[in-house]
Design an enzyme around this catalytic site. Structure first.
Site, mmCIF file in Angstrom:
data_model
loop_
_atom_site.group_PDB
_atom_site.id
_atom_site.type_symbol
_atom_site.label_atom_id
_atom_site.label_comp_id
_atom_site.label_asym_id
_atom_site.label_seq_id
_atom_site.Cartn_x
_atom_site.Cartn_y
_atom_site.Cartn_z
ATOM 1 N N ASP A 301 0.780 -1.137 -0.079
ATOM 2 C CA ASP A 301 -0.059 -0.029 -0.007
ATOM 3 C C ASP A 301 0.886 1.094 0.196
ATOM 4 O OD1 ASP A 301 -2.427 -1.245 0.245
ATOM 5 O OD2 ASP A 301 -2.289 -1.491 2.137
ATOM 6 N N ASP A 573 -5.095 -3.757 4.974
ATOM 7 C CA ASP A 573 -5.484 -3.200 6.199
ATOM 8 C C ASP A 573 -7.063 -3.302 6.317
ATOM 9 O OD1 ASP A 573 -6.135 -0.942 4.544
ATOM 10 O OD2 ASP A 573 -4.879 0.330 5.507
ATOM 11 N N ASP A 577 -9.446 -6.352 2.145
ATOM 12 C CA ASP A 577 -8.075 -6.818 1.477
ATOM 13 C C ASP A 577 -8.042 -8.221 1.930
ATOM 14 O OD1 ASP A 577 -7.545 -4.291 0.635
ATOM 15 O OD2 ASP A 577 -6.675 -3.529 2.612
#
Length: 834
Positions: A301, A573, A577
Site C-alpha cells: 500500500d 489493512d 483486503d
C-alpha cells in the site's frame, strides 16, 4: 453495569490500572501450557534417550557398572541441555502470543489510544469501526450504520443491524459502520466467556519444511535401525559375543539417528518468529517464515506503508479562489472557500479513524474557528459509505434551524464530478486542475453538497441533486527510510509494486520519491477490469505502479502475479483486503491501522506499519533458511565419520573405536552447535545482494547432502589414517582410541566454523558476530581436557593418554578438515546458502 465516564475523557490511566487489578485481564483461558513435567516427559520419550537407557542396561548385564553410571550421568546432562533449549523455544512462543493479543481503540485520559485487548476494563469507552473484532461486551452509546456478524455466538450467518440502545458482544465482527460504547463485561464474564469458548493457541500446524524433515527422519531412522541390526548380527557372527554385538548395534543406531533435525526445526522456527517479533513483525504462520527468503514481489500500500500516514491539508481550490495551508504566518481563509471546507468537515466522521478525515477536521477547527460554518449541534441522520462502484461517501445531516436535510459528499474527484453530473467542458477543466495538483504528490479529493426535502431518503446517493464545491489537496509525505529500503529491495532482486486508490499523477509522484520504477503508464483499476487474465499477466510484467485500485481488485492482482510464477507478499489493512491477503503466499496486515479481519487473514502483522519492517522480515527469512541449510550440512558431515568409526572396526576386526559414552559426549557438541550456534549465526554480508532463492528449492537437496557427505567422508579418511598411524607407531588400543576421539572432537569444531561461513564464497566478512560460537568451542575443549585429565573419567572412556606425535596429528587432522571444507567451498558446487 459500571459507572459511565464522561464521553470526552474515558478512564484515567490510574483508574484503568486499578480496575484491571481488581477484575483481571480481558482474556479467556488459553490452551494448557507445556509445563515442566510434560516437557520433561516429551524429552525422555525421544528415541535417542531410549537407546541410551538400553545401552546402560547392557553395561549392567556385562558387569560394567562404572560405564553404566557414567552413561546415565551423561543422559541426565543431555536431558538438562535439551530441556533448557526447549524452554527457550517455549518462552519465545509465549512472547509471540502476548504480541498477538487483539487490540482496542479506547479513550484514556481524554485522548484516543490503542491498547492490548487484554488491558481493557469495565467502563472503558471503546471506538469501533468496520473490520474490528469486538474486544469485550459493549453497551452502545453511539452508532452509525452499524452492523455486526454474530455468527460465532448465534450461528446466524447474516450480519445484524445494531442500534442505540443496544449491545455488541466479545468476539463478534463489525462488518459495517462505526460506533462507540462502554465496556460492560470482559474475559470470562463476557458472552463469549460464559459459553465456554477458548482461544486456541497459534501454531501447531506442520510446515512444508517440517513435513519434508519428517519424511527424511523417518527414512534415515529406518535405514539406521536396519544397519544397526545388521552390525549387531555381524559382530555376533564374527566374534561370538551377542551382548557386545547388541551394544555395537545400539551405538551405530545412536550414531546415525538424526534426532537433531526435528529439534533444530522447532527451535529455528520458534526463535525465528520471536526475532521477527523483536523487529515489530508478528508471525502468525510458520510457513510464512520459510517463504520469506523466496519472495520475489512485494505488493505494498502507499498510505501508511510507504508514506507516514500523517496527512495534512495543503491546498483548497474552487473556481473562484485558491488557498495554500501551512504558511507562516497563516493568512485567514478567504470567504469564498468557507463552504468548501465546511462541507468537507460535514462529509467526515466527527471521531475520525482515517488520517485524511482527521486532517480535514483539524484544518476545519483551525481555519473556520469563530465562524458559523462549524456545526457541533447538527444531528447525523444517515450516511452512504464508499464502495467499489462509487469512490465517494455522503453524510446526511439535520440542522436545528431548517427543515431540509443537508448532504455533504467527498471522494475521488471523478466520482464527485459524476455525482454532480457536470458538463463535459466543466469536467475537463476540473480534470486538468486535479492532474496539476496530483503531480506534486498531493492526494486530491472533491467536495459537493445537496439538500433533500423530507424522508424517506433514497437508497443511492446518485439520487441527490449535488452541487460541486471544489477540491482539497492533502499531503502524506514518504517515510524518510523508504527510498533506501526500496533500493535494498531492488539490489536483492525483489520487485516492489505499489498499489493505491489515488490519482495516477499522485501515485507516480510518490513512486518516484520512493524509488519505485515509473517507466510507462501506471495500471489503473479501470484498465484492470477491461483485461482478461492473460493480458493482465503480461501487463504486470512491466507495471510497478497500480492506481485507482479498489480493495476488491487486489485479489485479481495477486492471482495474476502468482500465475506468472512470482512468490507474492501482499500488504493490506481493510475488510475487503482479506481475500487478497489469504490468496498471497505471504499476507501482511497493518498492525496499527489495520482491521482485525485483515490481521486474522494475514500470515504476518507489521506492528509498526512501515515498509522497513517488511524488508526486515524478508532479511530474517533469508537468514533463517540459510542457517537451516548450514546446520543440515554440519549434521550430515558430522554423522558420516561417527557412523564409519562404528561400522568399520567391526568389519576389519579392530577394537571398537566409539562406545555409547563417546556418542553421548559428541552430542554435547552437536546439539548446541545445531540449535544455538547456527540459529544465532548472523546474515551473510552479501545475502541481500543476491536474488531470492527459487520457490521449489528444497531444504534437503542434492547440493546440501553432497557437501555434507564429502566433508564427512574426508574427515573419516583422515581419522582412519590417524588410527592406522597410531597403531603402527606402537600406541595401545586405548591411546589410539583417545587420539581418534580427540581428532574427531576438534574436527567437529572445525566443521562448525567452516559451515558457519558456507555462504561466503566471495570472501566477504560476516554481517555480524555470533557470541555462542566461541563459548561452544571453549566448553567442548574444556570438557575434553577434563575427560583426558581425570583418571577415573579417562578409564570410563577407555582412553589412555597418547604420545606427543599422535596428539600433534590430532591438531593436524582438524586443520586438514578446515582446508578440505575450504576446497569444497571454492569448488563449483552450489552453496545453497540463500
Amino acid at each position: 453495569m459500571p459507572p459511565q465516564r464522561p464521553q470526552s475523557s474515558g478512564w484515567t490511566t490510574a483508574e484503568a490500572a486499578a480496575r484491571l487489578a481488581a477484575d483481571g485481564a480481558n482474556e479467556l483461558p488459553a490452551a494448557r501450557p507445556l509445563g515442566y513435567w510434560r516437557l520433561l516427559a516429551e524429552i525422555v520419550r525421544e528415541p535417542m534417550f531410549l537407546l541410551l537407557l538400553a545401552c546402560g542396561a547392557i553395561y549392567m548385564l556385562l558387569g560394567d557398572r562404572q560405564e553404566a553410571a557414567m552413561l546415565l550421568g551423561f543422559v541426565v546432562l543431555v536431558i538438562g541441555i535439551s530441556y533448557v533449549q526447549r524452554q527457550r523455544t517455549e518462552r519465545s512462543l509465549s512472547a509471540l502470543r502476548d504480541l498477538s493479543s487483539p487490540r482496542a481503540l479506547v479513550i484514556r485520559d481524554g485522548r484516543q489510544v490503542r491498547i492490548a485487548g487484554r488491558e481493557l476494563v469495565r467502563g472503558d469507552l471503546v471506538l469501533l469501526a468496520e473490520g474490528d473484532r469486538v474486544p469485550a461486551d459493549i453497551a452502545l452509546l453511539r452508532a452509525s450504520n452499524l452492523m455486526a456478524d454474530e455468527s460465532m455466538l448465534t450461528g446466524e450467518s447474516v450480519p445484524v443491524m445494531k442500534l442505540v440502545p443496544g449491545c455488541v458482544y466479545a468476539g463478534t465482527l463489525i462488518t459495517q459502520g462505526t460506533a462507540s460504547g462502554s465496556v460492560t463485561a470482559t474475559g470470562q464474564h463476557s458472552a463469549l466467556g460464559r459459553i465456554g469458548a477458548a482461544l486456541a493457541a497459534q501454531g501447531g500446524e506442520l510446515t512444508p519444511v517440517q513435513q519434508e524433515t519428517r519424511r527424511v527422519v523417518r527414512a534415515v531412522a529406518i535405514g539406521a535401525l536396519g544397519l544397526a541390526v545388521a552390525l549387531g548380527l555381524a559382530y555376533w557372527w564374527l566374534r561370538g559375543d551377542a551382548l557386545r554385538g547388541l551394544l555395537a548395534g545400539l551405538t551405530l543406531a545412536m550414531a546415525l539417528l538424526p534426532e537433531e533435525l526435528p529439534v533444530i526445526l522447532t527451535l529455528f522456527l520458534g526463535l525465528g518468529a520471536w526475532r521477527l517479533g523483536r523487529e515489530h513483525v508478528l508471525a502468525r504462520s510458520m510457513p510464512a517464515i520459510e517463504l520469506l527468503g523466496a519472495t520475489t514481489v512485494l505488493c505494498v500500500d502507499k498510505t501508511g506503508t510507504l508514506t507516514s500516514n500523517r496527512m495534512q491539508l495543503r491546498r483548497l481550490w474552487t473556481e473562484e479562489a485558491a488557498y495554500a495551508c501551512g504558511q507562516a504566518p497563516e493568512p485567514p481563509l478567504p470567504e469564498a472557500l468557507h463552504g468548501l471546507l465546511e462541507y468537507a468537515v460535514l462529509a467526515s466522521h466527527r471521531q475520525a479513524f482515517d488520517p485524511m478525515e482527521a486532517a480535514i477536521g483539524t484544518a476545519g477547527a483551525r481555519l473556520l474557528a469563530n465562524t458559523e460554518h462549524l456545526h457541533g449541534d447538527w444531528m447525523l441522520i444517515d450516511d452512504y459509505p464508499l464502495s467499489r462502484q462509487m469512490l465517494a461517501m455522503s453524510r446526511v445531516w439535520r440542522s436545528p434551524s431548517r427543515q431540509d436535510y443537508v448532504i455533504a459528499a467527498k471522494g475521488a474527484p471523478e466520482a464527485i464530478m459524476d455525482l454532480c453530473h457536470l458538463a463535459p467542458a466543466h469536467g475537463a477543466r476540473l480534470v486538468a486542475q486535479v492532474a496539476a495538483m496530483a503531480a506534486s504528490g498531493l492526494r486530491v479529493i472533491g467536495v459537493a453538497c445537496a439538500a433533500f426535502a423530507a424522508p424517506p431518503l433514497p437508497s443511492d446517493q446518485h439520487d441527490f441533486d449535488f452541487a460541486f464545491l471544489g477540491l482539497l489537496a492533502l499531503e502524506d509525505p514518504v517515510r524518510p527510510e523508504v527510498p533506501a529500503a526500496v533500493a535494498q529491495c531492488r539490489e536483492a532482486g525483489l520487485r516492489v509494486v505499489m498499489i493505491t486508490g489515488d490519482h495516477p499523477a499522485t501515485a507516480l509522484s510518490i513512486a518516484r520519491q520512493a524509488g519505485i520504477p515509473t517507466q510507462g503508464a501506471p495500471l489503473t483499476g479501470g484498465q484492470l477490469d477491461g483485461m482478461d487474465d492473460a493480458a493482465l499477466q503480461e501487463r504486470l510484467a512491466g507495471a510497478s505502479v497500480c492506481c485507482r485500485i479498489a480493495p476488491a481488485q487486489k485479489l485479481r492482482l495477486v492471482r495474476a502475479l502468482r500465475a506468472r510464477g512470482d512468490i507474492v507478499a501482499m500488504t493490506g489493512d481493510g475488510v475487503n483486503d482479506a481475500p487478497a491477503l489469504k490468496a498471497a503466499h505471504i499476507g501482511v496486515a497493518m498492525g496499527a491501522r489495520g482491521t482485525d479481519v485483515a490481521r486474522e487473514a494475514a500470515a504476518l502483522v507489521l506492528l509498526k506499519d512501515d515498509f522497513s519492517s517488511l524488508l526486515a522480515a524478508v532479511r530474517h527469512g533469508r537468514r533463517l533458511f540459510a542457517n537451516l541449510r548450514k546446520a543440515i550440512v554440519f549434521i550430515v558431515a558430522v554423522h558420516v565419520p561417527i557412523a564409519g568409526l562404528s561400522i568399520l572396526p567391526v568389519l576389519l576386526g579392530w577394537p571398537l573405536l566409539l562406545l555409547p559414552v563417546h556418542i553421548l559426549f559428541l552430542q554435547l557438541i552437536i546439539d548446541p552447535a545445531c540449535s544455538i550456534v547456527f540459529e544465532a549465526e548472523p546474515m551473510e554480508a552479501g545475502a541481500m545482494r543476491q536474488p531470492p532463492r527459487t520457490p521449489g528449492q528444497r531444504l534437503f537437496d542434492g547440493a546440501i547432502l553432497l557437501r555434507g557427505l564429502l566433508q564427512g567422508a574426508g574427515l573419516l579418511a583422515l581419522l582412519l589414517v590417524l588410527f592406522w598411524h597410531a597403531r603402527l607407531s606402537g600406541q595401545s588400543d586405548e591411546a589410539a582410541r583417545a587420539a581418534v576421539f580427540i581428532a574427531l572432537t576438534l574436527s567437529n569444531l572445525a566443521l562448525i566454523h567452516a559451515n558457519r561461513r558456507v555462504g561466503n564464497r566471495d570472501g566477504e566478512p560476516p554481517g555480524g558476530t555470533n557470541p555462542y560460537a566461541g563459548w561452544s568451542a571453549a566448553a567442548a575443549v574444556s570438557l575434553l581436557l577434563v575427560v583426558l585429565g581425570v583418571p577415573g573419567l579417562r578409564q570410563m572412556f577407555a582412553f589412555a593418554v597418547p604420545a606427543a606425535g599422535p596428539l600433534l596429528l590430532c591438531c593436524l587432522v582438524a586443520a586438514a578438515t578446515l582446508a578440505w571444507c575450504a576446497v569444497l567451498r571454492r569448488a563449483s558446487l552450489p552453496s545453497g546458502a540463500r
